[in-house]
Design a protein around this motif. Structure first.
Motif, PDB file in Angstrom:
ATOM      1  N   PRO A 119       0.787  -1.230   0.000  1.00  0.00           N
ATOM      2  CA  PRO A 119       0.000   0.000   0.000  1.00  0.00           C
ATOM      3  C   PRO A 119       0.821   1.283   0.000  1.00  0.00           C
ATOM      4  O   PRO A 119       0.342   2.325  -0.447  1.00  0.00           O
ATOM      5  N   LEU A 120       2.058   1.216   0.463  1.00  0.00           N
ATOM      6  CA  LEU A 120       2.859   2.439   0.587  1.00  0.00           C
ATOM      7  C   LEU A 120       3.461   2.893  -0.731  1.00  0.00           C
ATOM      8  O   LEU A 120       3.947   4.016  -0.835  1.00  0.00           O
ATOM      9  N   VAL A 121       3.452   2.041  -1.758  1.00  0.00           N
ATOM     10  CA  VAL A 121       4.056   2.429  -3.027  1.00  0.00           C
ATOM     11  C   VAL A 121       3.025   2.455  -4.158  1.00  0.00           C
ATOM     12  O   VAL A 121       3.367   2.308  -5.328  1.00  0.00           O
ATOM     13  N   ASN A 122       1.764   2.653  -3.788  1.00  0.00           N
ATOM     14  CA  ASN A 122       0.717   2.806  -4.788  1.00  0.00           C
ATOM     15  C   ASN A 122      -0.005   4.130  -4.587  1.00  0.00           C
ATOM     16  O   ASN A 122       0.182   4.816  -3.581  1.00  0.00           O
ATOM     17  N   ASP A 123      -0.818   4.514  -5.556  1.00  0.00           N
ATOM     18  CA  ASP A 123      -1.462   5.830  -5.520  1.00  0.00           C
ATOM     19  C   ASP A 123      -2.260   6.045  -4.242  1.00  0.00           C
ATOM     20  O   ASP A 123      -2.164   7.084  -3.592  1.00  0.00           O
ATOM     21  N   ILE A 124      -3.093   5.061  -3.923  1.00  0.00           N
ATOM     22  CA  ILE A 124      -3.860   5.088  -2.681  1.00  0.00           C
ATOM     23  C   ILE A 124      -3.598   3.776  -1.965  1.00  0.00           C
ATOM     24  O   ILE A 124      -3.736   2.703  -2.545  1.00  0.00           O
ATOM     25  N   GLY A 125      -3.190   3.852  -0.717  1.00  0.00           N
ATOM     26  CA  GLY A 125      -2.873   2.651   0.036  1.00  0.00           C
ATOM     27  C   GLY A 125      -3.623   2.606   1.346  1.00  0.00           C
ATOM     28  O   GLY A 125      -3.761   3.623   2.023  1.00  0.00           O
ATOM     29  N   VAL A 126      -4.104   1.429   1.694  1.00  0.00           N
ATOM     30  CA  VAL A 126      -4.815   1.231   2.955  1.00  0.00           C
ATOM     31  C   VAL A 126      -4.103   0.136   3.732  1.00  0.00           C
ATOM     32  O   VAL A 126      -3.818  -0.934   3.195  1.00  0.00           O
ATOM     33  N   MET A 127      -3.829   0.407   5.000  1.00  0.00           N
ATOM     34  CA  MET A 127      -3.203  -0.583   5.878  1.00  0.00           C
ATOM     35  C   MET A 127      -4.039  -0.713   7.146  1.00  0.00           C
ATOM     36  O   MET A 127      -4.301   0.285   7.822  1.00  0.00           O
ATOM     37  N   LYS A 128      -4.461  -1.916   7.464  1.00  0.00           N
ATOM     38  CA  LYS A 128      -5.228  -2.146   8.692  1.00  0.00           C
ATOM     39  C   LYS A 128      -4.257  -2.303   9.849  1.00  0.00           C
ATOM     40  O   LYS A 128      -3.374  -3.162   9.821  1.00  0.00           O
ATOM     41  N   ILE A 129      -4.417  -1.490  10.861  1.00  0.00           N
ATOM     42  CA  ILE A 129      -3.601  -1.543  12.066  1.00  0.00           C
ATOM     43  C   ILE A 129      -4.536  -1.785  13.243  1.00  0.00           C
ATOM     44  O   ILE A 129      -5.325  -0.908  13.609  1.00  0.00           O
ATOM     45  N   LYS A 130      -4.486  -2.981  13.815  1.00  0.00           N
ATOM     46  CA  LYS A 130      -5.411  -3.382  14.882  1.00  0.00           C
ATOM     47  C   LYS A 130      -6.845  -3.224  14.388  1.00  0.00           C
ATOM     48  O   LYS A 130      -7.242  -3.869  13.445  1.00  0.00           O
ATOM     49  N   GLU A 131      -7.623  -2.323  14.987  1.00  0.00           N
ATOM     50  CA  GLU A 131      -9.032  -2.189  14.591  1.00  0.00           C
ATOM     51  C   GLU A 131      -9.270  -1.008  13.643  1.00  0.00           C
ATOM     52  O   GLU A 131     -10.399  -0.782  13.212  1.00  0.00           O
ATOM     53  N   GLY A 132      -8.218  -0.257  13.337  1.00  0.00           N
ATOM     54  CA  GLY A 132      -8.380   0.928  12.493  1.00  0.00           C
ATOM     55  C   GLY A 132      -7.696   0.770  11.145  1.00  0.00           C
ATOM     56  O   GLY A 132      -6.919  -0.162  10.913  1.00  0.00           O
ATOM     57  N   TYR A 133      -7.991   1.724  10.267  1.00  0.00           N
ATOM     58  CA  TYR A 133      -7.444   1.703   8.912  1.00  0.00           C
ATOM     59  C   TYR A 133      -6.659   2.979   8.659  1.00  0.00           C
ATOM     60  O   TYR A 133      -7.167   4.083   8.866  1.00  0.00           O
ATOM     61  N   HIS A 134      -5.404   2.823   8.230  1.00  0.00           N
ATOM     62  CA  HIS A 134      -4.551   3.959   7.892  1.00  0.00           C
ATOM     63  C   HIS A 134      -4.613   4.171   6.382  1.00  0.00           C
ATOM     64  O   HIS A 134      -4.529   3.214   5.612  1.00  0.00           O
ATOM     65  N   LEU A 135      -4.694   5.427   5.979  1.00  0.00           N
ATOM     66  CA  LEU A 135      -4.823   5.770   4.563  1.00  0.00           C
ATOM     67  C   LEU A 135      -3.591   6.540   4.104  1.00  0.00           C
ATOM     68  O   LEU A 135      -3.245   7.585   4.667  1.00  0.00           O
TER      69      LEU A 135
END
Length: 209
Positions: free
Chosen positions: A128-144
């Motif tokens: 996700p960090l090297v694409n136009d839009i990236g989403v990473m789930k961290i525990k119960e939340g989502y980082h954009l």
């Protein structure tokens, strides 16, 4: 002289599930619409490209969907969500949220092909960090993350734009971002260049949750 029918390129994949897989029935169905000399192109974004007669696009899409394949347009659209393999499980790594996000954004017209990616844990297998839009789930939340670039001498990771989002907040934020890009982006302007020109703070001020 017989007129040659125009062909159009179509992107297909097995949808969002545990790993990027196709079953035998799906492969057989794909080959029904290919000639012996036709080639099946495998992209780096978990998609296959095939060419079909323009007059048969709807028919082919319907048949492919019947066997569980997903179909997407090729060109200046949001690509289907590249994902990790959800190796820790559907619920823990947020597969339902990834499926819903993909349903909402894949195939939307944008100024230039946009690549979104998703991963269900900090390992980041979906890149996700090297694409136009990236989403990473961290525990119960989502980082954009926004504005990553995987190729070229100016390759770079994206910027953390929002963190600890709920699924609904994530969907709304991404949809708002795509709407803003569609409205203010220049023709064939890559997303990372749009962000540099438009400004992250300007974008942040317009993305209302």
């Amino acid at each position: 002289m017989q007129e040659t029918q125009k062909k159009v390129k179509m992107a297909i994949n097995g949808g969002i599930t545990f790993g990027a897989k196709l079953n035998a029935k799906q492969l057989v169905t794909i080959t029904e619409y290919m000639n012996d000399e036709d080639e099946l192109e495998l992209t780096t974004f978990q998609q296959l490209y095939i060419e079909v007669q323009e007059s048969k696009v709807e028919e082919v899409e319907a048949k492919l969907r019947e066997v569980g394949l997903s179909c997407y347009p090729v060109g200046n659209y949001v690509k289907s969500l590249r994902t990790c393999n959800f190796c820790k499980g559907s619920e823990e790594e947020g597969m339902p949220a990834a499926i819903e996000l993909n349903n909402r954004i894949a195939g939307k017209p944008v100024p230039f092909t946009l690549r979104p990616a998703y991963t269900g844990c900090p390992v980041g297998c979906g890149e996700p960090l090297v694409n136009d839009i990236g989403v990473m789930k961290i525990k119960e939340g989502y980082h954009l993350y926004l504005g990553g670039k995987a190729k070229g001498k100016d390759a770079h990771v994206g910027t953390l734009f929002m963190e600890n989002l709920t699924p609904e907040m994530l969907y709304k934020a991404v949809e708002n971002i795509l709407d803003i890009y569609a409205e203010y982006g220049k023709k064939r302007e890559p997303f990372f260049k749009f962000l540099n020109r438009f400004g992250l703070e300007n974008l942040r001020n317009l993305v209302a949750l």
